[in-house]
Design a protein around this motif. Sequence first.
Motif, PDB file in Angstrom:
ATOM      1  N   THR A  24       5.706   9.152  -8.185  1.00 24.21           N
ATOM      2  CA  THR A  24       4.590   8.365  -8.722  1.00 24.21           C
ATOM      3  C   THR A  24       5.045   7.028  -9.292  1.00 24.21           C
ATOM      4  O   THR A  24       4.336   6.026  -9.171  1.00 24.21           O
ATOM      5  N   HIS A  25       6.243   6.981  -9.894  1.00 26.81           N
ATOM      6  CA  HIS A  25       6.687   5.725 -10.495  1.00 26.81           C
ATOM      7  C   HIS A  25       6.925   4.650  -9.437  1.00 26.81           C
ATOM      8  O   HIS A  25       6.832   3.457  -9.721  1.00 26.81           O
ATOM      9  N   GLU A  26       7.233   5.059  -8.190  1.00 29.40           N
ATOM     10  CA  GLU A  26       7.450   4.081  -7.132  1.00 29.40           C
ATOM     11  C   GLU A  26       6.142   3.434  -6.693  1.00 29.40           C
ATOM     12  O   GLU A  26       6.136   2.319  -6.186  1.00 29.40           O
TER      13      GLU A  26
ATOM     14  N   ALA B  11      -8.149  10.181  -2.900  1.00 25.09           N
ATOM     15  CA  ALA B  11      -8.482   9.066  -3.794  1.00 25.09           C
ATOM     16  C   ALA B  11      -7.833   7.804  -3.254  1.00 25.09           C
ATOM     17  O   ALA B  11      -6.781   7.857  -2.615  1.00 25.09           O
ATOM     18  N   LEU B  12      -8.465   6.668  -3.526  1.00 27.21           N
ATOM     19  CA  LEU B  12      -7.978   5.395  -3.001  1.00 27.21           C
ATOM     20  C   LEU B  12      -8.374   4.279  -3.955  1.00 27.21           C
ATOM     21  O   LEU B  12      -9.522   4.211  -4.393  1.00 27.21           O
ATOM     22  N   GLY B  13      -7.435   3.397  -4.279  1.00 23.62           N
ATOM     23  CA  GLY B  13      -7.739   2.260  -5.132  1.00 23.62           C
ATOM     24  C   GLY B  13      -6.482   1.671  -5.737  1.00 23.62           C
ATOM     25  O   GLY B  13      -5.362   2.096  -5.434  1.00 23.62           O
ATOM     26  N   THR B  14      -6.650   0.684  -6.610  1.00 21.06           N
ATOM     27  CA  THR B  14      -5.512   0.164  -7.350  1.00 21.06           C
ATOM     28  C   THR B  14      -5.091   1.212  -8.379  1.00 21.06           C
ATOM     29  O   THR B  14      -5.876   2.110  -8.721  1.00 21.06           O
ATOM     30  N   PRO B  15      -3.863   1.126  -8.912  1.00 22.32           N
ATOM     31  CA  PRO B  15      -3.484   2.068  -9.973  1.00 22.32           C
ATOM     32  C   PRO B  15      -4.474   2.062 -11.142  1.00 22.32           C
ATOM     33  O   PRO B  15      -4.806   3.125 -11.683  1.00 22.32           O
ATOM     34  N   ALA B  16      -4.976   0.887 -11.489  1.00 21.09           N
ATOM     35  CA  ALA B  16      -5.962   0.814 -12.580  1.00 21.09           C
ATOM     36  C   ALA B  16      -7.270   1.494 -12.191  1.00 21.09           C
ATOM     37  O   ALA B  16      -7.885   2.199 -13.003  1.00 21.09           O
ATOM     38  N   ASP B  17      -7.717   1.307 -10.942  1.00 24.27           N
ATOM     39  CA  ASP B  17      -8.935   1.968 -10.464  1.00 24.27           C
ATOM     40  C   ASP B  17      -8.795   3.486 -10.542  1.00 24.27           C
ATOM     41  O   ASP B  17      -9.723   4.190 -10.976  1.00 24.27           O
ATOM     42  N   LEU B  18      -7.650   3.986 -10.096  1.00 26.42           N
ATOM     43  CA  LEU B  18      -7.443   5.435 -10.089  1.00 26.42           C
ATOM     44  C   LEU B  18      -7.381   5.981 -11.510  1.00 26.42           C
ATOM     45  O   LEU B  18      -7.871   7.087 -11.774  1.00 26.42           O
ATOM     46  N   SER B  19      -6.800   5.211 -12.430  1.00 23.33           N
ATOM     47  CA  SER B  19      -6.768   5.634 -13.823  1.00 23.33           C
ATOM     48  C   SER B  19      -8.174   5.711 -14.401  1.00 23.33           C
ATOM     49  O   SER B  19      -8.521   6.659 -15.123  1.00 23.33           O
ATOM     50  N   ARG B  20      -8.997   4.722 -14.068  1.00 26.21           N
ATOM     51  CA  ARG B  20     -10.388   4.732 -14.557  1.00 26.21           C
ATOM     52  C   ARG B  20     -11.144   5.924 -13.984  1.00 26.21           C
ATOM     53  O   ARG B  20     -11.939   6.561 -14.686  1.00 26.21           O
ATOM     54  N   ARG B  21     -10.910   6.225 -12.717  1.00 28.37           N
ATOM     55  CA  ARG B  21     -11.598   7.359 -12.089  1.00 28.37           C
ATOM     56  C   ARG B  21     -11.206   8.674 -12.763  1.00 28.37           C
ATOM     57  O   ARG B  21     -12.059   9.536 -13.006  1.00 28.37           O
ATOM     58  N   ALA B  22      -9.924   8.823 -13.058  1.00 27.77           N
ATOM     59  CA  ALA B  22      -9.438  10.097 -13.590  1.00 27.77           C
ATOM     60  C   ALA B  22      -9.652  10.243 -15.092  1.00 27.77           C
ATOM     61  O   ALA B  22      -9.919  11.349 -15.584  1.00 27.77           O
ATOM     62  N   PHE B  23      -9.529   9.110 -15.829  1.00 24.21           N
ATOM     63  CA  PHE B  23      -9.528   9.199 -17.294  1.00 24.21           C
ATOM     64  C   PHE B  23     -10.534   8.276 -17.978  1.00 24.21           C
ATOM     65  O   PHE B  23     -10.595   8.233 -19.194  1.00 24.21           O
TER      66      PHE B  23
ATOM     67  N   PHE C 180       0.848  -1.187   0.000  1.00 30.00           N
ATOM     68  CA  PHE C 180       0.000   0.000   0.000  1.00 30.00           C
ATOM     69  C   PHE C 180       0.883   1.236   0.000  1.00 30.00           C
ATOM     70  O   PHE C 180       1.764   1.379   0.851  1.00 30.00           O
ATOM     71  N   ALA C 181       0.655   2.147  -0.931  1.00 31.60           N
ATOM     72  CA  ALA C 181       1.427   3.393  -1.003  1.00 31.60           C
ATOM     73  C   ALA C 181       0.542   4.580  -0.676  1.00 31.60           C
ATOM     74  O   ALA C 181      -0.555   4.711  -1.216  1.00 31.60           O
ATOM     75  N   LEU C 182       1.035   5.441   0.193  1.00 28.23           N
ATOM     76  CA  LEU C 182       0.448   6.758   0.401  1.00 28.23           C
ATOM     77  C   LEU C 182       1.246   7.721  -0.467  1.00 28.23           C
ATOM     78  O   LEU C 182       2.413   8.004  -0.193  1.00 28.23           O
ATOM     79  N   LEU C 183       0.623   8.186  -1.539  1.00 35.59           N
ATOM     80  CA  LEU C 183       1.286   8.989  -2.557  1.00 35.59           C
ATOM     81  C   LEU C 183       0.865  10.446  -2.422  1.00 35.59           C
ATOM     82  O   LEU C 183      -0.327  10.747  -2.382  1.00 35.59           O
ATOM     83  N   GLY C 184       1.842  11.333  -2.364  1.00 34.58           N
ATOM     84  CA  GLY C 184       1.511  12.751  -2.273  1.00 34.58           C
ATOM     85  C   GLY C 184       2.756  13.605  -2.293  1.00 34.58           C
ATOM     86  O   GLY C 184       3.868  13.107  -2.086  1.00 34.58           O
ATOM     87  N   PRO C 185       2.600  14.904  -2.526  1.00 40.65           N
ATOM     88  CA  PRO C 185       3.758  15.802  -2.564  1.00 40.65           C
ATOM     89  C   PRO C 185       4.359  15.978  -1.175  1.00 40.65           C
ATOM     90  O   PRO C 185       3.766  15.614  -0.158  1.00 40.65           O
ATOM     91  N   ASN C 186       5.567  16.531  -1.140  1.00 40.84           N
ATOM     92  CA  ASN C 186       6.184  16.847   0.139  1.00 40.84           C
ATOM     93  C   ASN C 186       5.284  17.799   0.923  1.00 40.84           C
ATOM     94  O   ASN C 186       4.734  18.748   0.374  1.00 40.84           O
TER      95      ASN C 186
END
Length: 267
Positions: free
Chosen positions: A194-196, A213-225, A32-38
């Motif tokens: 993001t690549h990590e 936002a929360l989900g698999t990378p594919a879920d997040l891609s579907r949500r955004a695009f 599980f990754a918590l992804l965000g800017p500094n």
Amino acid sequence: MTVVECLDLGRSFGDLAAVEAVSFTMEEGDFFALLGPNGAGKSTLLAMLTTLVAPSRGTARVAGADIRTDPARVRQAIGAVFQEPALDERLTARENLAIHAALHGMPRRTARQSIAEALSWAQLDLAAERPLRSFSGGMKRRLELARALMHRPRLIVLDEPTLGLDPQGRRDLWDRIARLRAGGMSVLMTTHATHEAEACTRVGIIDRGRLVALGTPADLSRRAFGGPGMPLEEVFVQIAGRALRDTEASPRDRIVAFHKRGGEHTR
């Protein structure tokens, strides 16, 4: 089985809300990754989950233990590697591991074996008697990860794990994490790269202290695009917006300033 469960978890420092009402669950075996800017609140969230900082609101359980009422059980269930090395550079690698064994109450015979296994796993057998001030960044990171595994935790927590590592060190770290996951270890990490997060089973995008936002990378891609396959960098920008985050002091900078002004202790 659920390893981490957060419900409306938040932390304020004075009038600054560093983390606001974060809710998510993490299942056993997840990466599980918590992804965000500094400055988004990632490190503060991990500090609460590892019992280093008390929450201002909400609840969380780690391996079934409440972070407020049962911190000792939480600490026994996790191994943590933070951004800033938590090692004594005046001591040798073996001495640093011995301190960890003592803090976790390992019997002497068990501790000797665990220390030997940790040094071997980190490929530091030949450097065991050297003081850490002579170690490279990659050697220190391997030692920290080996130390975090000594007490057989159920969850490994990594705060920006590749920070300061060269390409070989990053590759070695990811190889070691992959082997841990193959053995069933659950991994929770923070990253602003993001690549990590692309290889993670689930990703939580955190921005300005909120989980947006929360989900698999594919879920997040579907949500955004509307479909899978978009890089997480594009997904993040689409969800969190394009506004630069360096136009004002980050939450971490403001927290440091708050404490310099004599703010409350966080522990």
